[in-house]
Design a protein around this motif. Structure first.
Motif, PDB file in Angstrom:
ATOM      1  N   TYR A 116     -19.368  11.014   7.559  1.00  0.00           N
ATOM      2  CA  TYR A 116     -19.353  11.859   8.759  1.00  0.00           C
ATOM      3  C   TYR A 116     -18.061  12.667   8.825  1.00  0.00           C
ATOM      4  O   TYR A 116     -18.071  13.870   9.122  1.00  0.00           O
ATOM      5  CB  TYR A 116     -19.485  11.005  10.020  1.00  0.00           C
ATOM      6  N   LYS A 117     -16.929  12.003   8.562  1.00  0.00           N
ATOM      7  CA  LYS A 117     -15.642  12.699   8.609  1.00  0.00           C
ATOM      8  C   LYS A 117     -15.558  13.786   7.543  1.00  0.00           C
ATOM      9  O   LYS A 117     -14.966  14.846   7.761  1.00  0.00           O
ATOM     10  CB  LYS A 117     -14.491  11.695   8.430  1.00  0.00           C
ATOM     11  N   MET A 118     -16.157  13.521   6.382  1.00  0.00           N
ATOM     12  CA  MET A 118     -16.156  14.519   5.321  1.00  0.00           C
ATOM     13  C   MET A 118     -16.981  15.734   5.721  1.00  0.00           C
ATOM     14  O   MET A 118     -16.602  16.881   5.476  1.00  0.00           O
ATOM     15  CB  MET A 118     -16.693  13.893   4.028  1.00  0.00           C
ATOM     16  N   LYS A 119     -18.118  15.486   6.366  1.00  0.00           N
ATOM     17  CA  LYS A 119     -18.962  16.589   6.817  1.00  0.00           C
ATOM     18  C   LYS A 119     -18.251  17.436   7.872  1.00  0.00           C
ATOM     19  O   LYS A 119     -18.492  18.641   7.986  1.00  0.00           O
ATOM     20  CB  LYS A 119     -20.275  16.043   7.398  1.00  0.00           C
ATOM     21  N   GLU A 120     -17.400  16.796   8.660  1.00  0.00           N
ATOM     22  CA  GLU A 120     -16.674  17.494   9.725  1.00  0.00           C
ATOM     23  C   GLU A 120     -15.381  18.141   9.217  1.00  0.00           C
ATOM     24  O   GLU A 120     -14.630  18.715  10.006  1.00  0.00           O
ATOM     25  CB  GLU A 120     -16.329  16.501  10.842  1.00  0.00           C
ATOM     26  N   ASP A 121     -15.127  18.048   7.900  1.00  0.00           N
ATOM     27  CA  ASP A 121     -13.864  18.549   7.319  1.00  0.00           C
ATOM     28  C   ASP A 121     -12.664  17.948   8.034  1.00  0.00           C
ATOM     29  O   ASP A 121     -11.671  18.640   8.327  1.00  0.00           O
ATOM     30  CB  ASP A 121     -13.803  20.080   7.380  1.00  0.00           C
ATOM     31  N   ALA A 122     -12.751  16.660   8.331  1.00  0.00           N
ATOM     32  CA  ALA A 122     -11.698  15.972   9.085  1.00  0.00           C
ATOM     33  C   ALA A 122     -10.917  15.007   8.198  1.00  0.00           C
ATOM     34  O   ALA A 122     -10.353  14.032   8.677  1.00  0.00           O
ATOM     35  CB  ALA A 122     -12.309  15.223  10.264  1.00  0.00           C
ATOM     36  N   ILE A 123     -10.898  15.285   6.882  1.00  0.00           N
ATOM     37  CA  ILE A 123     -10.133  14.458   5.946  1.00  0.00           C
ATOM     38  C   ILE A 123      -9.105  15.328   5.238  1.00  0.00           C
ATOM     39  O   ILE A 123      -9.438  16.391   4.706  1.00  0.00           O
ATOM     40  CB  ILE A 123     -11.052  13.778   4.917  1.00  0.00           C
ATOM     41  N   ILE A 124      -7.855  14.880   5.269  1.00  0.00           N
ATOM     42  CA  ILE A 124      -6.770  15.572   4.579  1.00  0.00           C
ATOM     43  C   ILE A 124      -6.176  14.609   3.561  1.00  0.00           C
ATOM     44  O   ILE A 124      -5.904  13.444   3.879  1.00  0.00           O
ATOM     45  CB  ILE A 124      -5.679  16.033   5.566  1.00  0.00           C
ATOM     46  N   VAL A 125      -5.978  15.089   2.339  1.00  0.00           N
ATOM     47  CA  VAL A 125      -5.383  14.262   1.282  1.00  0.00           C
ATOM     48  C   VAL A 125      -3.981  14.772   0.990  1.00  0.00           C
ATOM     49  O   VAL A 125      -3.785  15.972   0.753  1.00  0.00           O
ATOM     50  CB  VAL A 125      -6.244  14.289  -0.002  1.00  0.00           C
ATOM     51  N   VAL A 126      -3.012  13.869   1.037  1.00  0.00           N
ATOM     52  CA  VAL A 126      -1.629  14.232   0.719  1.00  0.00           C
ATOM     53  C   VAL A 126      -1.167  13.411  -0.474  1.00  0.00           C
ATOM     54  O   VAL A 126      -1.686  12.325  -0.745  1.00  0.00           O
ATOM     55  CB  VAL A 126      -0.684  13.991   1.923  1.00  0.00           C
ATOM     56  N   GLU A 127      -0.197  13.951  -1.189  1.00  0.00           N
ATOM     57  CA  GLU A 127       0.342  13.200  -2.319  1.00  0.00           C
ATOM     58  C   GLU A 127       1.144  12.004  -1.800  1.00  0.00           C
ATOM     59  O   GLU A 127       1.652  12.014  -0.675  1.00  0.00           O
ATOM     60  CB  GLU A 127       1.211  14.095  -3.191  1.00  0.00           C
ATOM     61  N   ASP A 128       1.263  10.994  -2.614  1.00  0.00           N
ATOM     62  CA  ASP A 128       1.979   9.792  -2.204  1.00  0.00           C
ATOM     63  C   ASP A 128       3.443  10.117  -1.917  1.00  0.00           C
ATOM     64  O   ASP A 128       4.070  10.914  -2.623  1.00  0.00           O
ATOM     65  CB  ASP A 128       1.886   8.729  -3.296  1.00  0.00           C
ATOM     66  N   PHE A 129       3.961   9.512  -0.873  1.00  0.00           N
ATOM     67  CA  PHE A 129       5.345   9.771  -0.486  1.00  0.00           C
ATOM     68  C   PHE A 129       5.951   8.503   0.097  1.00  0.00           C
ATOM     69  O   PHE A 129       5.260   7.534   0.374  1.00  0.00           O
ATOM     70  CB  PHE A 129       5.405  10.913   0.535  1.00  0.00           C
ATOM     71  N   ASN A 130       7.251   8.550   0.307  1.00  0.00           N
ATOM     72  CA  ASN A 130       7.953   7.428   0.919  1.00  0.00           C
ATOM     73  C   ASN A 130       9.021   7.974   1.854  1.00  0.00           C
ATOM     74  O   ASN A 130       9.485   9.102   1.688  1.00  0.00           O
ATOM     75  CB  ASN A 130       8.597   6.545  -0.157  1.00  0.00           C
ATOM     76  N   MET A 131       9.378   7.193   2.864  1.00  0.00           N
ATOM     77  CA  MET A 131      10.428   7.586   3.794  1.00  0.00           C
ATOM     78  C   MET A 131      11.619   6.663   3.602  1.00  0.00           C
ATOM     79  O   MET A 131      11.461   5.440   3.527  1.00  0.00           O
ATOM     80  CB  MET A 131       9.917   7.518   5.241  1.00  0.00           C
ATOM     81  N   ASP A 132      12.817   7.258   3.503  1.00  0.00           N
ATOM     82  CA  ASP A 132      14.023   6.467   3.258  1.00  0.00           C
ATOM     83  C   ASP A 132      14.376   5.573   4.440  1.00  0.00           C
ATOM     84  O   ASP A 132      14.953   4.503   4.281  1.00  0.00           O
ATOM     85  CB  ASP A 132      15.201   7.387   2.940  1.00  0.00           C
ATOM     86  N   ALA A 133      14.045   6.043   5.642  1.00  0.00           N
ATOM     87  CA  ALA A 133      14.362   5.277   6.853  1.00  0.00           C
ATOM     88  C   ALA A 133      13.329   5.624   7.915  1.00  0.00           C
ATOM     89  O   ALA A 133      12.714   6.701   7.875  1.00  0.00           O
ATOM     90  CB  ALA A 133      15.768   5.617   7.345  1.00  0.00           C
ATOM     91  N   PRO A 134      13.113   4.721   8.868  1.00  0.00           N
ATOM     92  CA  PRO A 134      12.146   5.020   9.936  1.00  0.00           C
ATOM     93  C   PRO A 134      12.687   6.079  10.899  1.00  0.00           C
ATOM     94  O   PRO A 134      13.685   5.836  11.591  1.00  0.00           O
ATOM     95  CB  PRO A 134      11.959   3.668  10.627  1.00  0.00           C
ATOM     96  N   LYS A 135      12.068   7.245  10.900  1.00  0.00           N
ATOM     97  CA  LYS A 135      12.472   8.320  11.810  1.00  0.00           C
ATOM     98  C   LYS A 135      11.227   8.980  12.391  1.00  0.00           C
ATOM     99  O   LYS A 135      10.460   9.616  11.660  1.00  0.00           O
ATOM    100  CB  LYS A 135      13.322   9.366  11.084  1.00  0.00           C
TER     101      LYS A 135
END
Length: 209
Positions: A116-135
């Motif tokens: 359903y989400k795919m049909k609604e174009d409600a899925i975004i794919v991002v490359e893997d990432f990391n955050m150095d600190a919680p901000k």
């Protein structure tokens, strides 16, 4: 079924990922979705409500008045439900509200929700990432870059990431979840799903065992 991969700046990386048709491209089954959402909502209930019945109240068992001729109901002792402070008739008792579903039904429901989400174009794919600190500010900027700020957001990660979780914890309408923990209710409840590349692989492995 291909979808562009973005970076956390919202820019197209020039790469595409192929979404599994058996997960994101099936014909959704509304009935199994209903069953799985019902199961999830039932599991959220504590089931700890409790009211004392007549036999559980502390009080004398002496009969307060004569059986007949008093002009009122036959009320017996002071613990009678007819009296203020007495026991309750058929009151709630602790119970388990959980509902069991076959594993295949649960899997089909999750696939239907994702489709359903795919049909609604409600899925975004991002490359893997990391955050150095919680901000939180950095996480808000990521949402703005992806143009999903202000929407109800479900951010799906392949594994636990404490910094990302803590960055999003105080934001309303935003939730961070591991790919192994996604469920039908959370998928349907979100306006947009943001998934990393590795989280897609995890979802494929879980839903296509």
């Amino acid at each position: 079924m291909e979808i562009n991969v973005l970076n956390i700046k919202g820019e197209n990386t020039g790469r595409k990922v192929t979404l599994n048709e058996s997960v994101f491209g099936i014909e959704p089954n509304d009935h199994v979705i209903y069953l799985d959402v019902k199961r999830y909502m039932a599991a959220q209930r504590q089931g700890t409500a409790k009211a004392k019945e007549r036999s559980e109240h502390a009080g004398s068992t002496r009969k307060l008045g004569r059986q007949k001729g008093g002009g009122g109901a036959r009320r017996g002792d002071i613990n009678s439900p007819l009296l203020k402070g007495g026991g309750r008739v058929f009151g709630p008792k602790p119970r388990d509200y959980s509902i069991k579903l076959n594993h295949k039904v649960t899997i089909l429901a999750r696939k239907s929700a994702l489709s359903y989400k795919m049909k609604e174009d409600a899925i975004i794919v991002v490359e893997d990432f990391n955050m150095d600190a919680p901000k939180t500010k950095d996480f808000v900027n990521i949402a703005k870059n992806l143009k999903v700020d202000g929407k109800k957001l479900l951010f799906v990660l392949p594994e636990t990431n404490k910094n990302v979780y803590l960055s999003a914890r105080n934001l309303q309408r935003t939730e961070v979840m591991q790919a192994s923990n996604i469920n039908t209710y959370k998928v349907l409840d979100a306006d947009v799903l943001v998934m990393t590349e590795n989280s897609l692989k995890t979802i494929d492995e879980i839903l296509n065992k």
